[in-house]
Scaffold this motif. Structure first.
Motif, PDB file in Angstrom:
ATOM      1  N   VAL A 164      -3.041  -2.536  -9.830  1.00 38.13           N
ATOM      2  CA  VAL A 164      -3.173  -1.443  -8.874  1.00 38.13           C
ATOM      3  C   VAL A 164      -4.630  -1.007  -8.786  1.00 38.13           C
ATOM      4  O   VAL A 164      -5.354  -1.008  -9.787  1.00 38.13           O
ATOM      5  N   MET A 165      -5.062  -0.685  -7.558  1.00 39.22           N
ATOM      6  CA  MET A 165      -6.401  -0.149  -7.336  1.00 39.22           C
ATOM      7  C   MET A 165      -6.331   0.864  -6.203  1.00 39.22           C
ATOM      8  O   MET A 165      -5.346   0.911  -5.446  1.00 39.22           O
ATOM      9  N   ASN A 166      -7.352   1.701  -6.078  1.00 41.84           N
ATOM     10  CA  ASN A 166      -7.398   2.690  -5.014  1.00 41.84           C
ATOM     11  C   ASN A 166      -7.724   2.027  -3.680  1.00 41.84           C
ATOM     12  O   ASN A 166      -8.368   0.971  -3.639  1.00 41.84           O
ATOM     13  N   THR A 167      -7.309   2.672  -2.594  1.00 43.20           N
ATOM     14  CA  THR A 167      -7.629   2.150  -1.263  1.00 43.20           C
ATOM     15  C   THR A 167      -9.127   2.205  -0.993  1.00 43.20           C
ATOM     16  O   THR A 167      -9.625   1.508  -0.114  1.00 43.20           O
ATOM     17  N   TYR A 189      -1.150  -1.940  -4.476  1.00 40.39           N
ATOM     18  CA  TYR A 189      -0.490  -2.677  -5.559  1.00 40.39           C
ATOM     19  C   TYR A 189      -0.432  -4.159  -5.173  1.00 40.39           C
ATOM     20  O   TYR A 189      -0.250  -4.497  -4.001  1.00 40.39           O
ATOM     21  N   ASP A 209      -2.576   6.429  -1.749  1.00 39.53           N
ATOM     22  CA  ASP A 209      -3.965   5.981  -1.838  1.00 39.53           C
ATOM     23  C   ASP A 209      -4.136   4.820  -2.809  1.00 39.53           C
ATOM     24  O   ASP A 209      -5.218   4.575  -3.321  1.00 39.53           O
ATOM     25  N   LYS A 210      -3.027   4.088  -3.059  1.00 40.09           N
ATOM     26  CA  LYS A 210      -3.064   2.985  -4.020  1.00 40.09           C
ATOM     27  C   LYS A 210      -2.683   1.668  -3.341  1.00 40.09           C
ATOM     28  O   LYS A 210      -1.832   1.631  -2.447  1.00 40.09           O
ATOM     29  N   VAL A 237       0.859  -1.187   0.000  1.00 46.43           N
ATOM     30  CA  VAL A 237       0.000   0.000   0.000  1.00 46.43           C
ATOM     31  C   VAL A 237       0.891   1.232   0.000  1.00 46.43           C
ATOM     32  O   VAL A 237       1.745   1.398   0.875  1.00 46.43           O
ATOM     33  N   GLU A 238       0.713   2.099  -0.993  1.00 45.79           N
ATOM     34  CA  GLU A 238       1.510   3.324  -1.133  1.00 45.79           C
ATOM     35  C   GLU A 238       0.559   4.470  -1.415  1.00 45.79           C
ATOM     36  O   GLU A 238      -0.165   4.471  -2.411  1.00 45.79           O
ATOM     37  N   SER A 260      -8.974  -4.568  -9.461  1.00 46.74           N
ATOM     38  CA  SER A 260      -8.614  -4.239 -10.834  1.00 46.74           C
ATOM     39  C   SER A 260      -8.091  -5.510 -11.472  1.00 46.74           C
ATOM     40  O   SER A 260      -7.236  -6.202 -10.911  1.00 46.74           O
ATOM     41  N   SER A 314       5.460   4.769 -12.193  1.00 51.22           N
ATOM     42  CA  SER A 314       4.042   4.564 -11.886  1.00 51.22           C
ATOM     43  C   SER A 314       3.199   4.224 -13.111  1.00 51.22           C
ATOM     44  O   SER A 314       2.071   3.744 -12.973  1.00 51.22           O
TER      45      SER A 314
END
Length: 343
Positions: free
Chosen positions: A269-272, A260, A257-258, A254-255, A278, A322
């Motif tokens: 990758v998807m949003n938190t 991985y 708001d993403k 987690v980095e 995804s 990214s």
């Protein structure tokens, strides 16, 4: 006349403030050691052979060095299987699995500070909370506790189940009870009372656990599905969602708001805030089981991946930006398994 005196005083104060500011900035820019402002790569080495090592890459990718522990401590052997690493202020705690020890170094200079061996039994992962080092142990199925400054043994917390990756959230310890594709629980421990608070059942194949802003993210993957759990660390209640199309997800990091993660030959990758996986890969590579993505972390927007090359050759590190474009590649030690920001 009075105005002129005030004007001169203001100029003097402004000059003094500017000078102090410049000095402060200059002081803050001075590296704390040769391995400050970079990425540390943990190379576990070959099982049964004490050839674990650590590599360093500067944040600008201009400086690269292998075997930094041996370089700084030529009379010491790092050991057999460097499993993981955690940090506290200027210290790094290197968990050496098959050597049954934790090596402690200054994280910026890599000068050896000590070795922890008491009650260490096949150690896996560690974390520091409130001046104490907590180490998970596979053989004893316990968390052993040490003073993070003196390295002296304090106590043990018996879990009586698999003790693997460990994170802290809301003053508690969250321990993943699974490894090698098996296990479906997370144990919550109160470090003050050394008591188990609760056990949270997740999906079979739990493999990754991360904390971000008070939320504990747990990734599980098996042949039938991938499933992500979000644990509220205040109530220890969990919500989840799954994909039966994208199966066997691993290597969550987690980095910002993403979130991985990997699945087979792909990085996703998807949003938190996402409520579904995804299923479109950001990066796709040739895939070899137990070698491709043996190491995986996201640091400052860059995606660090490691191929163990079957443990028959030195590992290969590939860094992507990214958008999934290759930025740099490096040849490191045997079995690179994780990356750590050192700043």
């Amino acid at each position: 006349m009075k105005f002129k005196k005030h004007y001169v005083s203001i100029l003097a104060i402004a000059f003094l403030f500017a000078s102090c500011t410049k000095d402060d900035v200059a002081e803050n820019d001075v590296p704390l050691g040769a391995y400050d402002n970079g990425i540390l790569i943990l190379n576990e080495g070959n099982y049964g052979t004490p050839n674990a090592s650590i590599s360093y890459i500067s944040n600008d990718f201009l400086t690269f060095q292998n075997n930094i522990f041996l370089t700084v401590n030529p009379t010491k052997v790092l050991g057999d299987v460097a499993q993981s690493m955690s940090f506290d202020n200027d210290k790094a705690y290197i968990v050496i699995n098959n050597s049954n020890k934790v090596e402690v170094v200054n994280r910026y200079t890599f000068e050896s500070l000590g070795t922890i061996t008491e009650n260490i039994k096949n150690p896996r992962f560690s974390v520091v909370l409130n001046g104490k080092l907590y180490v998970t142990n596979a053989t004893s199925k316990a968390i052993t506790i040490y003073d993070a400054t003196t390295f002296s043994y304090i106590a043990s917390i018996e879990l009586n189940k698999t003790a693997e990756k460990i994170v802290t959230a809301n003053g508690k310890l969250y321990v993943m009870n699974g490894a090698y594709g098996y296990g479906n629980q997370v144990t919550v421990v109160n470090p003050t009372t050394k008591a188990i608070v609760s056990t949270i059942t997740v999906e079979e194949g739990v493999n990754s656990i991360e904390e971000k802003n008070g939320v504990v993210y747990v990734l599980c993957g098996n042949s039938a599905r991938s499933k992500l759990f979000k644990i509220n660390s205040s109530s220890d209640t969990a919500t989840s969602f799954e994909s039966t199309t994208l199966t066997g997800s691993l290597n969550m990091d987690v980095e910002g708001d993403k979130i991985y993660y990997t699945s087979g030959a792909g990085v996703y990758v998807m949003n938190t805030t996402a409520t579904s996986f995804s299923e479109t890969a950001l990066i796709s590579v040739a895939y070899t089981p137990y070698s491709t993505f043996y190491g995986f972390n996201v640091i400052d927007g860059n995606i660090y991946t490691a191929d163990a090359n079957g443990f028959t050759a030195d590992g290969t590190v590939t860094v992507y930006n990214s958008t999934g474009t290759v930025v740099k590649t490096f040849t490191v030690g045997k079995g690179p398994n994780s990356f750590y920001s050192n700043k």
